[in-house]
Motif scaffolding. Structure first.
Motif, PDB file in Angstrom:
ATOM      1  N   LEU A 132     -33.494 -11.569  16.948  1.00 26.68           N
ATOM      2  CA  LEU A 132     -32.990 -11.412  15.851  1.00 26.68           C
ATOM      3  C   LEU A 132     -32.425 -10.044  15.608  1.00 26.68           C
ATOM      4  CD1 LEU A 132     -35.053 -13.275  13.095  1.00 26.68           C
ATOM      5  CD2 LEU A 132     -33.074 -13.826  13.988  1.00 26.68           C
ATOM      6  N   VAL A 133     -31.021  -9.845  15.254  1.00 19.04           N
ATOM      7  CA  VAL A 133     -30.644  -8.100  15.288  1.00 19.04           C
ATOM      8  C   VAL A 133     -30.103  -8.180  13.782  1.00 19.04           C
ATOM      9  CG1 VAL A 133     -28.792  -6.901  16.228  1.00 19.04           C
ATOM     10  CG2 VAL A 133     -30.039  -8.665  17.610  1.00 19.04           C
ATOM     11  N   TYR A 134     -30.769  -7.156  13.368  1.00 20.99           N
ATOM     12  CA  TYR A 134     -30.370  -6.611  12.122  1.00 20.99           C
ATOM     13  C   TYR A 134     -29.041  -5.743  12.043  1.00 20.99           C
ATOM     14  CZ  TYR A 134     -30.138  -3.799   7.664  1.00 20.99           C
ATOM     15  OH  TYR A 134     -29.692  -3.413   6.441  1.00 20.99           O
ATOM     16  N   THR A 135     -27.968  -6.176  11.254  1.00 25.17           N
ATOM     17  CA  THR A 135     -26.946  -5.539  11.337  1.00 25.17           C
ATOM     18  C   THR A 135     -26.511  -5.124   9.881  1.00 25.17           C
ATOM     19  OG1 THR A 135     -25.853  -6.982  12.810  1.00 25.17           O
ATOM     20  CG2 THR A 135     -24.297  -5.786  11.615  1.00 25.17           C
ATOM     21  N   PRO A 136     -26.567  -3.934   9.396  1.00 19.31           N
ATOM     22  CA  PRO A 136     -26.453  -3.316   8.062  1.00 19.31           C
ATOM     23  C   PRO A 136     -25.292  -3.708   7.685  1.00 19.31           C
ATOM     24  CG  PRO A 136     -26.520  -1.402   9.665  1.00 19.31           C
ATOM     25  CD  PRO A 136     -26.861  -2.525  10.596  1.00 19.31           C
TER      26      PRO A 136
END
Length: 143
Positions: free
Chosen positions: A26-30
């Motif tokens: 899972l990659v957090y993208t602001p």
């Protein structure tokens, strides 16, 4: 019955069938551009914040009246400071000799009494008394 047998056979063979499943991290993208998000999101977020802001600033009686009032108040404050400065200069000239040293004695103004007392060789005590409240303030200096 034939149908039931084929279903049971299908269920029995199900564990033998290998299913291919893939997963990734899972990659957090602001979203907010202040924290590394897309800069094109800025106006949208600002408009949403303004739409949710229910704060209203109350003004007393209009901007022109308050600015005129504050200018008048500021002028009166400056005038009062100038007058107090002149009174202070007059009092100072009456308690300071030509050599720059304080002269023991008492000076009275409308609101204050200033008493300069020579305690010992070169030590003076200055006491200021407020005539309306009776409060006093004292300090000593070496001359």
């Amino acid at each position: 019955m034939k149908c039931l047998t084929s279903v049971l056979l299908g269920l029995a063979l199900l564990p033998c069938v290998s299913l291919s499943v893939q997963a990734s991290e899972l990659v957090y993208t602001p979203v907010n551009p202040s924290f590394g998000g897309n800069p094109l999101n800025g106006p949208v977020l600002l408009n949403q914040a303004n739409a949710q802001n229910h704060f209203t600033q109350h003004s007393s009686s209009g901007s022109s009246a308050s600015s005129a009032n504050s200018a008048l108040t500021q002028f009166n404050s400056m005038l009062q400071s100038a007058i107090l400065s002149r009174v202070s200069s007059a009092v100072t000239s009456s308690i300071v000799g030509t050599d720059g040293k304080l002269i023991p004695g008492t000076v009275e103004t409308t609101d204050f009494t200033i008493t300069i007392t020579n305690l010992s060789a070169g030590v003076l005590q200055i006491t200021t008394t407020d005539k309306t409240t009776g409060q006093t303030t004292s300090f000593q200096i070496n001359q």
